[in-house]
Design an enzyme around this catalytic site. Structure first.
Site, PDB file in Angstrom:
ATOM      1  N   HIS A 216       0.841  -1.211   0.000  1.00  0.00           N
ATOM      2  CA  HIS A 216       0.000   0.000   0.000  1.00  0.00           C
ATOM      3  C   HIS A 216       0.865   1.246   0.000  1.00  0.00           C
ATOM      4  O   HIS A 216       2.078   1.174   0.154  1.00  0.00           O
ATOM      5  CB  HIS A 216      -1.002  -0.023   1.158  1.00  0.00           C
ATOM      6  CG  HIS A 216      -0.407   0.131   2.524  1.00  0.00           C
ATOM      7  ND1 HIS A 216       0.388  -0.830   3.102  1.00  0.00           N
ATOM      8  CD2 HIS A 216      -0.491   1.126   3.441  1.00  0.00           C
ATOM      9  CE1 HIS A 216       0.747  -0.442   4.310  1.00  0.00           C
ATOM     10  NE2 HIS A 216       0.233   0.752   4.539  1.00  0.00           N
TER      11      HIS A 216
ATOM     12  N   HIS B 266       1.398   3.978   1.844  1.00  0.00           N
ATOM     13  CA  HIS B 266       1.956   4.768   2.952  1.00  0.00           C
ATOM     14  C   HIS B 266       3.484   4.835   2.862  1.00  0.00           C
ATOM     15  O   HIS B 266       4.134   3.871   2.472  1.00  0.00           O
ATOM     16  CB  HIS B 266       1.511   4.198   4.298  1.00  0.00           C
ATOM     17  CG  HIS B 266       0.070   4.484   4.585  1.00  0.00           C
ATOM     18  ND1 HIS B 266      -0.689   3.723   5.439  1.00  0.00           N
ATOM     19  CD2 HIS B 266      -0.751   5.462   4.115  1.00  0.00           C
ATOM     20  CE1 HIS B 266      -1.922   4.212   5.483  1.00  0.00           C
ATOM     21  NE2 HIS B 266      -1.988   5.263   4.691  1.00  0.00           N
TER      22      HIS B 266
ATOM     23  N   ASP C  83       5.914   4.777   4.890  1.00  0.00           N
ATOM     24  CA  ASP C  83       6.793   3.815   5.584  1.00  0.00           C
ATOM     25  C   ASP C  83       6.832   2.467   4.857  1.00  0.00           C
ATOM     26  O   ASP C  83       7.524   1.540   5.284  1.00  0.00           O
ATOM     27  CB  ASP C  83       6.383   3.637   7.064  1.00  0.00           C
ATOM     28  CG  ASP C  83       4.977   3.100   7.247  1.00  0.00           C
ATOM     29  OD1 ASP C  83       4.049   3.578   6.566  1.00  0.00           O
ATOM     30  OD2 ASP C  83       4.790   2.181   8.083  1.00  0.00           O
ATOM     31  N   HIS C  84       6.132   2.392   3.719  1.00  0.00           N
ATOM     32  CA  HIS C  84       6.155   1.167   2.906  1.00  0.00           C
ATOM     33  C   HIS C  84       6.734   1.398   1.512  1.00  0.00           C
ATOM     34  O   HIS C  84       7.084   0.443   0.832  1.00  0.00           O
ATOM     35  CB  HIS C  84       4.738   0.580   2.798  1.00  0.00           C
ATOM     36  CG  HIS C  84       4.180   0.202   4.140  1.00  0.00           C
ATOM     37  ND1 HIS C  84       4.003  -1.096   4.541  1.00  0.00           N
ATOM     38  CD2 HIS C  84       3.811   0.973   5.199  1.00  0.00           C
ATOM     39  CE1 HIS C  84       3.533  -1.124   5.787  1.00  0.00           C
ATOM     40  NE2 HIS C  84       3.411   0.124   6.196  1.00  0.00           N
TER      41      HIS C  84
ATOM     42  N   HIS D 148      -7.429  -0.758   5.363  1.00  0.00           N
ATOM     43  CA  HIS D 148      -6.430   0.192   5.883  1.00  0.00           C
ATOM     44  C   HIS D 148      -6.270   1.327   4.866  1.00  0.00           C
ATOM     45  O   HIS D 148      -6.298   2.503   5.214  1.00  0.00           O
ATOM     46  CB  HIS D 148      -5.123  -0.555   6.111  1.00  0.00           C
ATOM     47  CG  HIS D 148      -3.989   0.295   6.603  1.00  0.00           C
ATOM     48  ND1 HIS D 148      -4.015   0.937   7.817  1.00  0.00           N
ATOM     49  CD2 HIS D 148      -2.789   0.606   6.043  1.00  0.00           C
ATOM     50  CE1 HIS D 148      -2.878   1.615   7.975  1.00  0.00           C
ATOM     51  NE2 HIS D 148      -2.126   1.418   6.919  1.00  0.00           N
TER      52      HIS D 148
ATOM     53  N   ASP E  36      -0.112  -3.644   6.326  1.00  0.00           N
ATOM     54  CA  ASP E  36      -0.769  -3.134   7.539  1.00  0.00           C
ATOM     55  C   ASP E  36      -2.221  -3.606   7.641  1.00  0.00           C
ATOM     56  O   ASP E  36      -3.068  -2.902   8.194  1.00  0.00           O
ATOM     57  CB  ASP E  36      -0.748  -1.596   7.555  1.00  0.00           C
ATOM     58  CG  ASP E  36       0.649  -1.041   7.770  1.00  0.00           C
ATOM     59  OD1 ASP E  36       1.580  -1.830   8.005  1.00  0.00           O
ATOM     60  OD2 ASP E  36       0.796   0.198   7.695  1.00  0.00           O
TER      61      ASP E  36
ATOM     62  N   HIS F 271       4.687  -4.441  10.948  1.00  0.00           N
ATOM     63  CA  HIS F 271       5.039  -3.680  12.162  1.00  0.00           C
ATOM     64  C   HIS F 271       5.130  -4.579  13.391  1.00  0.00           C
ATOM     65  O   HIS F 271       4.391  -5.558  13.523  1.00  0.00           O
ATOM     66  CB  HIS F 271       3.985  -2.605  12.454  1.00  0.00           C
ATOM     67  CG  HIS F 271       3.985  -1.469  11.478  1.00  0.00           C
ATOM     68  ND1 HIS F 271       4.797  -0.374  11.616  1.00  0.00           N
ATOM     69  CD2 HIS F 271       3.256  -1.272  10.347  1.00  0.00           C
ATOM     70  CE1 HIS F 271       4.569   0.460  10.607  1.00  0.00           C
ATOM     71  NE2 HIS F 271       3.640  -0.056   9.816  1.00  0.00           N
TER      72      HIS F 271
HETATM   73 FE    FE Z   1       2.783   0.959   8.030  1.00  0.00          FE
HETATM   74 ZN    ZN Z   2       0.090   1.805   6.472  1.00  0.00          ZN
END
Ligand code: FE
Ligand code: ZN
Length: 257
Positions: free
Chosen positions: A54, A56, A58-59, A112, A129, A167
């Site tokens: 996805h 985001h 942090d990905h 998400h 996530d 995570h």
């Molecule tokens: Fe994340």
């Molecule tokens: Zn995420």
């Protein structure tokens, strides 16, 4: 196939998959390039592809820099303008990474985010996530019904599936799970184990789907115990599994996090 966990930021894991027969590797959700490049260099690996769950940051934050070092690397991901994919993949599609020796099945898991996907191969699920150990992702873009259906798809995978989430949230998730499900002995046992592991800085994932089904309140929307707990908390009758899931998620969002 080798699976290497690359810890990043405060609590992310990037999963590096590599062949035992050659020097090729693929990485799931590289939110940062530096730890990935370090690992690739140490293990003498060539990055041939990137799998994105996805959009985001942090990905996906490491993709551009990884492509500078490995220009031939192909980025796979969902059809979403926010992700710099080379090849979009769709629900149920087979993604054959011959160099790595893995044939993934793509599973759409919106909730998400609206375009979130997961990758499944050989009883291993890379789900970003969507599902965490003892928890699930927040509903930033999807509806409770979408997330419920996504989690249902995951629950239909074999019980011995390993869940490679993105995570290390397990201990915090257990804190909330215990509020919803205080009499669950397995959950109390799990907490003890997780505290021991975290004290030694050992990761608690991948988790096993079979165990998640017994201790994760976000998978137990059909379970009477969770249904009654949520109904009691909100002082209203809640009868269907989507509503159970929705209220469990609201409960955590508004009163725990
Ligand atoms: Fe994340
Ligand atoms: Zn995420």
């Amino acid at each position: 196939m080798n699976i290497t966990r690359i810890p990043a930021f405060t609590d992310n894991y990037f999963w590096l998959l590599s062949s035992k027969n050659n020097h090729f590797a693929t990485i799931v959700d590289p939110g940062d390039s530096k730890p990935v490049l370090n690992t690739l260099q140490n293990e003498h690996l060539i990055l041939e592809s990137i799998l994105v769950t996805h959009h985001h940051n942090d990905h996906i934050g490491g993709i551009n820099d990884l492509k500078k070092v490995f220009p031939k690397c192909i980025v796979y991901g969902p059809d979403d303008k926010r992700i710099p994919t080379d090849i979009c993949v769709n629900d149920n599609e087979e993604l054959n990474l011959e160099n790595i020796g893995a044939k993934f099945r793509v599973i759409e898991v919106p909730g998400h985010t609206s375009s979130h996907i997961a990758y499944y191969f050989d009883k291993k699920l890379f789900c970003g996530d969507t599902l965490f150990s003892c928890g699930c992702g927040r509903l930033f873009e999807g509806t409770p019904e979408q997330m419920h259906d996504s989690l249902e798809k995951i629950q239909n995978l074999p019980d011995d599936t390993l869940v490679y989430c993105a995570h290390e949230y397990t201990l915090d998730n257990i804190g909330f799970a215990k509020i919803v499900d205080p009499l669950n002995d397995l959950l109390i046992e799990k907490e003890k184990k997780v505290i021991e592991l975290r004290d030694q800085n050992i990761p608690t994932v991948p988790s096993i789907l079979k165990e998640e089904k017994l201790i994760n309140p976000f998978l137990r929307y059909k379970d009477k115990v969770i249904m009654e707990s949520v109904a009691n908390h909100y002082k209203k009758e809640i009868s269907n599994s989507i509503e159970v899931f929705h209220h469990t998620r609201m409960w955590k969002d508004t009163e725990y996090d």
